[in-house]
Design a protein around this motif. Structure first.
Motif, PDB file in Angstrom:
ATOM      1  N   ILE A  33     -27.267  39.247 -30.893  1.00  0.00           N
ATOM      2  CA  ILE A  33     -27.845  39.462 -29.567  1.00  0.00           C
ATOM      3  C   ILE A  33     -28.732  40.708 -29.644  1.00  0.00           C
ATOM      4  O   ILE A  33     -28.294  41.760 -30.096  1.00  0.00           O
ATOM      5  CB  ILE A  33     -26.771  39.658 -28.480  1.00  0.00           C
ATOM      6  N   GLU A  61     -29.842  35.499 -30.161  1.00  0.00           N
ATOM      7  CA  GLU A  61     -30.233  35.404 -28.751  1.00  0.00           C
ATOM      8  C   GLU A  61     -31.014  36.662 -28.410  1.00  0.00           C
ATOM      9  O   GLU A  61     -30.651  37.764 -28.833  1.00  0.00           O
ATOM     10  CB  GLU A  61     -29.001  35.325 -27.845  1.00  0.00           C
ATOM     11  N   PHE A  90     -37.132  29.623 -29.141  1.00  0.00           N
ATOM     12  CA  PHE A  90     -36.381  30.305 -28.089  1.00  0.00           C
ATOM     13  C   PHE A  90     -36.718  29.662 -26.747  1.00  0.00           C
ATOM     14  O   PHE A  90     -37.778  29.083 -26.575  1.00  0.00           O
ATOM     15  CB  PHE A  90     -36.733  31.801 -28.055  1.00  0.00           C
ATOM     16  N   ARG A 116     -32.417  27.320 -17.050  1.00  0.00           N
ATOM     17  CA  ARG A 116     -33.365  27.175 -18.157  1.00  0.00           C
ATOM     18  C   ARG A 116     -34.708  26.707 -17.605  1.00  0.00           C
ATOM     19  O   ARG A 116     -34.784  25.734 -16.870  1.00  0.00           O
ATOM     20  CB  ARG A 116     -32.842  26.190 -19.193  1.00  0.00           C
TER      21      ARG A 116
END
Length: 120
Positions: A33, A61, A90, A116
């Motif tokens: 992350i 991420e 991504f 999303r």
């Protein structure tokens, strides 16, 4: 007793370097992350990371706050800034946040899931 008010400064300057210049090779390739909070420097931060995206962990991420209004003021577009990330697979998400202190108690009690986006 009331504390004296201190004038707020709306801008400042600091030295900056691309994220890959701040991390070792292993830190970059092992990171799962990466959160960047660069207060208006998102376009430059993403540009600095773009040529290194292939080095990231396959399950990495990225959490990067992007403000369309601020990007426009800087002469950028959301589509243009996010293009390197989209090209590497991504996906952008909308996270609800109205930035008002009085809104936080409700959000904590009924958090809204990320949505999303199919286009930035």
């Amino acid at each position: 007793m009331v504390a004296p008010s201190v004038p707020a400064h709306s801008s400042f300057e600091t030295d900056a370097r691309p994220l890959p210049a701040l991390l070792t090779g292993h830190e970059l390739t092992d990171a799962r992350i990466i959160k960047m909070d660069v207060e208006g420097g998102e376009a430059a931060a993403i540009t600095g990371l773009a040529s290194h995206l292939h080095r990231l962990h396959p399950a990495a991420e990225l959490a990067i706050e992007v403000s369309p209004r601020l990007l426009r003021k800087q002469g950028h577009s959301v589509d243009g800034v996010l293009q390197p990330l989209l090209a590497r697979g991504f996906h952008p998400y909308l996270l609800a946040n109205d930035y008002r202190a009085r809104g936080y108690p409700g959000v904590l009690q009924r958090p809204r899931p990320p949505v999303r986006l199919h286009r930035p």
